[in-house]
Design an enzyme around this catalytic site. Structure first.
Site, mmCIF file in Angstrom:
data_model
loop_
_atom_site.group_PDB
_atom_site.id
_atom_site.type_symbol
_atom_site.label_atom_id
_atom_site.label_comp_id
_atom_site.label_asym_id
_atom_site.label_seq_id
_atom_site.Cartn_x
_atom_site.Cartn_y
_atom_site.Cartn_z
ATOM 1 N N ASP A 339 0.734 -1.238 0.001
ATOM 2 C CA ASP A 339 0.018 0.038 0.046
ATOM 3 C C ASP A 339 1.007 1.116 0.022
ATOM 4 O OD1 ASP A 339 -2.186 1.732 0.547
ATOM 5 O OD2 ASP A 339 -1.612 1.748 2.611
ATOM 6 N N ASP A 538 -1.349 -0.556 6.100
ATOM 7 C CA ASP A 538 -1.537 -0.212 7.608
ATOM 8 C C ASP A 538 -3.229 0.298 7.692
ATOM 9 O OD1 ASP A 538 -1.693 2.043 5.975
ATOM 10 O OD2 ASP A 538 -0.962 3.288 7.419
ATOM 11 N N ASP A 542 -6.941 -2.035 3.384
ATOM 12 C CA ASP A 542 -5.797 -3.119 3.118
ATOM 13 C C ASP A 542 -6.273 -4.352 3.694
ATOM 14 O OD1 ASP A 542 -4.313 -1.030 1.882
ATOM 15 O OD2 ASP A 542 -3.476 -0.369 3.862
#
Length: 641
Positions: A339, A538, A542
């Protein structure tokens, strides 16, 4: 004490008892296993003191307490699947050792297997927290507007077409379209991006996102059970229900192993008497030795101590593993998807460039912009105030008037001048594009967000902001690439921003404009391309992708959901730790392979020696338990840094 007080006291006592039982219940298997270990020690001491009958009773208690959970599980699975399993073989082996008088060995077999089962149950219980953590983020109630009246209703009662009022600071309870009002929405729960999005009538909004600064009326477009947020929950549930290749292999191996061992034991109890002329006592004795030495005690010890040692090693270095299977999978990774926001980058926009009109002081521009923006709670405004504060040492100026124009910027009056701080459209597209010979436009092409400072009708300064790449990101990515791992960035940002961040962070590939569903689909494609893939993130957005990947890796400062969903957690948001985790996984897998080969070799030698009548039971036990001890000692090497 009066009856009411007595009843209240009794009620409090019952609640306290229930609370204690609730806390103990998830650890019941582990407590039973540990207690059985103490009983084994007590039985051994009694045996040394020539108190055989008492020691047998103590060992029997160790059998029952330590083996109850696994025996119950084995019997239930056998009835349900109509097939014997390893749990039953361990019970048979323990009973067999007791039949020929070796109670301690049987109890130890039960103890080792009980500890393994307790740890497995604990891990499964922990994973159930993920869905509940997700569920808590979606509001349960909404303020529905009907015939000009407002009423609070449960989100499940909302229908498509209903209008609801969402006030500043509230989470949006269901997917819909803005009917009236304009605001800024924090969509981090869906996209993971730190910069809020301006929303006006006609724009879509999603359940679980936060309305920052304007009251809006939203028209519901989806039932509460079909929202994007609910899809995230379903994706996590679906990904977690899929069994790993290792688990499927173990399940296939289990039935065959048990059948072969038990079949050989049965044959050993009959055939040698007729074919080799053994006595019935000798035949039964040899069959019981076979049942003991063929039990998978050393095989179980080949994996568990190595896994626990590696997990302890990782914890000391800030790497938290949530199970041995994830630790094992790390060494097989061919690609890692990252990410962007909060993972490769810091997760917060920072001022990277300041352009000031010729003749206008830089410090003055920062002082005025900071003085105005400190009255706004917008993340970009806070970043500008933080940046200006580093260089501006005098007191801030207090504006005579201040107006927050939702979705555009802010207006303020200082003296006789009206100031504007905001986006390109707010200060005028033509003026913004021509400011400083198009310098702001060039910065925007690099994926940066531009905020303009306007005095009256004239732009005097521009601030470029960007979610900057972490200092350690490049080194971490380069280290992974050197180890043969392909790197990919998945981001909800635009193509322009993705190109800039991908180049700066050195990833091999990037995919822009990703919603949670898109990330899951991309992970599935990557798994087809590379086989074993990890996802590092995080945010809540996600969570489904991390659950879909072979290994989910969360940054320690991320959301609770990401931490719960992840298989591996980097406690200090230290990306270079990923390479360390992969190396630790490779070391562990090497030791596990050594242990398995060694334990199987010893079992085969013991079986052959028993068949040739070269092995007495005490030596069989020494060989069997000795191999287990050696395997454990080999595993403990992983505790070294």
């Amino acid at each position: 004490m009066n009856p009411d007080a007595r009843a209240l006291s009794s009620e409090k006592y019952e609640v306290k008892q229930e609370s204690i039982l609730t806390k103990i219940k998830p650890h019941a298997e582990l407590i039973a296993a540990i207690f059985s270990g103490f009983l084994i020690g007590a039985g051994w001491l009694l045996e040394r003191l020539d108190n055989g009958s008492s020691s047998a009773v103590i060992y029997l208690l160790a059998f029952i307490i330590g083996g109850f959970a696994k025996a119950k599980e084995g019997i239930e699975d056998t009835i349900e699947n109509k097939e014997l399993n390893v749990e039953m073989l361990m019970i048979f082996a323990a009973v067999g050792s007791a039949i020929i008088g070796y109670w301690a060995e049987g109890a130890i077999l039960i103890f080792i297997f009980a500890v393994s089962g307790a740890l497995e149950t604990y891990t499964l219980n922990k994973s159930q927290n993920e869905i509940s953590a997700l569920m808590e983020l979606q509001p349960e109630e909404a303020l529905r507007i009907s015939n000009g009246r407002e009423e609070k209703v449960h989100v499940s009662l909302l229908s498509v077409g209903d209008h609801i009022l969402v006030k500043p600071g509230e989470r949006i309870p269901s997917d819909g379209r803005i009917h009236k009002g304009q605001t800024t929405i924090d969509e981090a729960a869906i996209t993971g991006e730190s910069i809020p999005v301006t929303k006006t009538p006609g724009h879509e909004v999603f359940a679980g996102t936060v309305n920052l600064n304007g009251s809006i009326t939203v028209e519901i477009t989806k039932p509460s059970n079909e929202t994007l947020f609910q899809k995230i929950i379903q994706l996590v549930q679906s990904a977690q229900s899929e069994k790993s290749p290792s688990q499927l292999f173990i399940e296939r191996f289990e039935g065959t192993y048990v059948k072969v061992v038990l079949a050989v034991v049965v044959l050993m109890m009959i055939l040698p008497h007729f074919l080799l002329g053994w006595s019935w006592n000798e035949t039964f004795y040899r069959a019981m030795i076979l049942l003991v030495v063929a039990s998978p005690c050393a095989l179980v010890a080949s994996i568990m101590p190595a896994t626990l040692s590696a997990i302890s090693n990782g914890a000391r270095h800030g790497i938290l593993f949530k199970g041995g299977v994830h630790l094992e999978n790390l060494s097989h990774l061919k690609a890692i998807a990252f990410d962007k926001t909060g993972t490769l980058t810091k997760g917060k926009p920072e001022v990277t460039d300041v352009i000031v009109k010729k003749g206008f002081g830089r410090e003055e521009a920062m002082k005025i912009a900071g003085s105005i923006e400190k009255h706004s709670n917008h993340p970009l405004a806070q970043s500008i105030v933080a940046y200006a504060g580093k260089y501006h040492k005098d007191a801030w100026i207090e504006p005579e008037s201040f107006e927050d124009v939702a979705g555009w910027g802010v207006k303020a009056s200082i003296g006789t001048t009206e100031w504007k701080v905001g986006k390109r459209d707010f200060v005028g597209n033509t003026a913004a594009d021509s400011f400083a010979d198009g310098a702001a436009r060039n910065l925007a092409s690099e994926g940066k967000t531009i905020v303009f400072l306007q005095a009256g009708e004239e732009i005097v300064a521009a601030f470029a902001l960007k979610d900057v790449v972490r200092a350690e990101t490049k080194a971490a990515i380069d280290s992974l690439k050197e180890g043969g791992v392909y790197t990919i960035m998945l981001t909800g940002d635009s193509e322009k921003t993705a190109v800039a961040i991908a180049a700066e962070s050195h990833v091999d590939e990037y995919i822009a404009d990703c919603l949670p569903e898109t990330k899951v689909e991309e992970l599935k494609k990557l798994k087809k391309r590379f086989g074993n893939v990890a996802m590092v993130g995080d945010g809540i957005n996600d969570a489904p992708a991390m659950a879909t990947a072979n290994v989910g890796i969360a940054m320690g400062e991320g959301t609770d959901v990401a931490l719960e969903t992840a298989d591996v957690v980097l406690m200090k948001n230290d990306l270079p730790r990923i390479s360390e985790a992969i190396e630790l996984s490779r070391r562990m897998n090497t030791i596990v392979k050594q242990n398995i080969v060694f334990s199987i070799t010893v079992i085969m030698l013991l079986i052959a020696s028993n068949f040739l009548q070269l092995l007495d039971l005490p030596y069989g036990v020494i060989g069997h338990e000795g191999s287990t001890i050696l395997v454990i000692l080999n595993s403990l090497r992983l505790l070294k840094s």
